[in-house]
Write a protein that holds these residues in place. Structure first.
Motif, mmCIF file in Angstrom:
data_model
loop_
_atom_site.group_PDB
_atom_site.id
_atom_site.type_symbol
_atom_site.label_atom_id
_atom_site.label_comp_id
_atom_site.label_asym_id
_atom_site.label_seq_id
_atom_site.Cartn_x
_atom_site.Cartn_y
_atom_site.Cartn_z
ATOM 1 N N TYR A 197 0.829 -1.203 0.000
ATOM 2 C CA TYR A 197 0.000 0.000 0.000
ATOM 3 C C TYR A 197 0.863 1.252 0.000
ATOM 4 O O TYR A 197 1.978 1.253 0.540
ATOM 5 C CB TYR A 197 -0.867 0.078 1.272
ATOM 6 C CG TYR A 197 -1.752 -1.097 1.520
ATOM 7 C CD1 TYR A 197 -3.060 -1.108 1.052
ATOM 8 C CD2 TYR A 197 -1.316 -2.199 2.253
ATOM 9 C CE1 TYR A 197 -3.903 -2.182 1.303
ATOM 10 C CE2 TYR A 197 -2.143 -3.274 2.505
ATOM 11 C CZ TYR A 197 -3.428 -3.258 2.025
ATOM 12 O OH TYR A 197 -4.263 -4.326 2.265
ATOM 13 N N LEU A 198 0.304 2.314 -0.522
ATOM 14 C CA LEU A 198 0.800 3.662 -0.301
ATOM 15 C C LEU A 198 -0.294 4.348 0.505
ATOM 16 O O LEU A 198 -1.478 4.112 0.260
ATOM 17 C CB LEU A 198 1.003 4.391 -1.624
ATOM 18 C CG LEU A 198 2.025 3.791 -2.579
ATOM 19 C CD1 LEU A 198 1.962 4.504 -3.934
ATOM 20 C CD2 LEU A 198 3.422 3.890 -1.995
ATOM 21 N N ALA A 199 0.075 5.194 1.477
ATOM 22 C CA ALA A 199 -0.945 5.837 2.304
ATOM 23 C C ALA A 199 -0.438 7.166 2.841
ATOM 24 O O ALA A 199 0.762 7.415 2.906
ATOM 25 C CB ALA A 199 -1.343 4.929 3.470
ATOM 26 N N ASN A 200 -1.374 8.011 3.247
ATOM 27 C CA ASN A 200 -1.017 9.285 3.862
ATOM 28 C C ASN A 200 -1.180 9.268 5.377
ATOM 29 O O ASN A 200 -0.656 10.130 6.065
ATOM 30 C CB ASN A 200 -1.837 10.422 3.253
ATOM 31 C CG ASN A 200 -1.292 10.804 1.899
ATOM 32 O OD1 ASN A 200 -0.085 10.842 1.699
ATOM 33 N ND2 ASN A 200 -2.173 11.060 0.953
ATOM 34 N N SER A 201 -1.888 8.283 5.901
ATOM 35 C CA SER A 201 -2.067 8.144 7.340
ATOM 36 C C SER A 201 -2.013 6.662 7.680
ATOM 37 O O SER A 201 -2.681 5.852 7.032
ATOM 38 C CB SER A 201 -3.415 8.742 7.765
ATOM 39 O OG SER A 201 -3.658 8.489 9.130
ATOM 40 N N VAL A 202 -1.218 6.311 8.700
ATOM 41 C CA VAL A 202 -1.051 4.909 9.090
ATOM 42 C C VAL A 202 -1.163 4.806 10.603
ATOM 43 O O VAL A 202 -0.526 5.555 11.340
ATOM 44 C CB VAL A 202 0.333 4.372 8.649
ATOM 45 C CG1 VAL A 202 0.528 2.943 9.114
ATOM 46 C CG2 VAL A 202 0.506 4.488 7.145
ATOM 47 N N ASP A 203 -1.987 3.867 11.062
ATOM 48 C CA ASP A 203 -2.117 3.575 12.487
ATOM 49 C C ASP A 203 -1.961 2.071 12.663
ATOM 50 O O ASP A 203 -2.713 1.293 12.071
ATOM 51 C CB ASP A 203 -3.487 4.042 12.998
ATOM 52 C CG ASP A 203 -3.642 3.802 14.494
ATOM 53 O OD1 ASP A 203 -2.668 3.990 15.241
ATOM 54 O OD2 ASP A 203 -4.756 3.406 14.907
ATOM 55 N N LEU A 204 -0.972 1.663 13.458
ATOM 56 C CA LEU A 204 -0.690 0.244 13.681
ATOM 57 C C LEU A 204 -0.835 -0.072 15.155
ATOM 58 O O LEU A 204 -0.254 0.610 16.004
ATOM 59 C CB LEU A 204 0.731 -0.094 13.203
ATOM 60 C CG LEU A 204 1.196 -1.531 13.440
ATOM 61 C CD1 LEU A 204 0.392 -2.508 12.596
ATOM 62 C CD2 LEU A 204 2.682 -1.654 13.136
ATOM 63 N N GLU A 236 -3.405 -4.874 13.877
ATOM 64 C CA GLU A 236 -4.534 -4.141 13.305
ATOM 65 C C GLU A 236 -3.961 -2.885 12.660
ATOM 66 O O GLU A 236 -3.305 -2.082 13.315
ATOM 67 C CB GLU A 236 -5.525 -3.781 14.401
ATOM 68 C CG GLU A 236 -6.722 -3.030 13.933
ATOM 69 C CD GLU A 236 -7.669 -2.705 15.080
ATOM 70 O OE1 GLU A 236 -8.762 -2.232 14.783
ATOM 71 O OE2 GLU A 236 -7.303 -2.902 16.264
ATOM 72 N N LEU A 237 -4.188 -2.746 11.395
ATOM 73 C CA LEU A 237 -3.608 -1.660 10.613
ATOM 74 C C LEU A 237 -4.737 -0.845 9.988
ATOM 75 O O LEU A 237 -5.621 -1.402 9.346
ATOM 76 C CB LEU A 237 -2.721 -2.262 9.516
ATOM 77 C CG LEU A 237 -1.979 -1.360 8.576
ATOM 78 C CD1 LEU A 237 -0.959 -0.512 9.329
ATOM 79 C CD2 LEU A 237 -1.275 -2.192 7.512
ATOM 80 N N THR A 238 -4.706 0.458 10.209
ATOM 81 C CA THR A 238 -5.694 1.350 9.617
ATOM 82 C C THR A 238 -4.968 2.369 8.750
ATOM 83 O O THR A 238 -4.060 3.052 9.220
ATOM 84 C CB THR A 238 -6.510 2.077 10.709
ATOM 85 O OG1 THR A 238 -7.124 1.093 11.542
ATOM 86 C CG2 THR A 238 -7.581 2.951 10.094
ATOM 87 N N LEU A 239 -5.362 2.434 7.488
ATOM 88 C CA LEU A 239 -4.766 3.366 6.537
ATOM 89 C C LEU A 239 -5.845 4.314 6.045
ATOM 90 O O LEU A 239 -6.981 3.910 5.842
ATOM 91 C CB LEU A 239 -4.190 2.617 5.335
ATOM 92 C CG LEU A 239 -3.237 1.459 5.611
ATOM 93 C CD1 LEU A 239 -2.884 0.750 4.319
ATOM 94 C CD2 LEU A 239 -1.998 1.956 6.304
#
Length: 105
Positions: A39-46, A58-61
């Motif tokens: 993935y490419l993303a501007n916001s990442v929460d792991l 748990e990964l939220t993009l």
């Protein structure tokens, strides 16, 4: 369809996907690699979670692009991924965004 036709089709799809990646990579801040997708993303929460002796992630993009040959809409507003494998997240530096000169059009 012959095996050669199928191989040529798959190679063409991969080339088109790479060209799209090259065109959009400058729009994103992070590269994220899971066991199944890129993935490419501007916001990442792991977040790591323990379930007994197991650990899962748990990964939220947000504002993401998915490397997937068979997906017609690769731009995604929100992605939620659960995985039991490691996740690799890299922040892109602006100098990382330029493809090698040998690969440019």
């Amino acid at each position: 369809m012959s095996a050669e036709d199928l191989e040529n089709y798959e190679a063409d799809q991969e080339l088109q996907l790479y060209r799209e990646y090259r065109d959009v990579v400058g729009l994103f801040s992070y590269v994220v690699e899971t066991d199944r997708r890129f993935y490419l993303a501007n916001s990442v929460d792991l977040k790591a979670h323990e379930a007994g002796t197991d650990v899962y992630f748990e990964l939220t993009l947000k504002d993401a692009w998915v490397w997937d040959t068979f997906r017609s809409a690769r731009f995604v507003k929100h992605v939620h991924v659960l995985t039991f494998k490691d996740v690799n997240i890299e922040e892109l530096a602006k100098s990382d965004l330029e493809p090698p000169s040998s690969l440019q059009r």
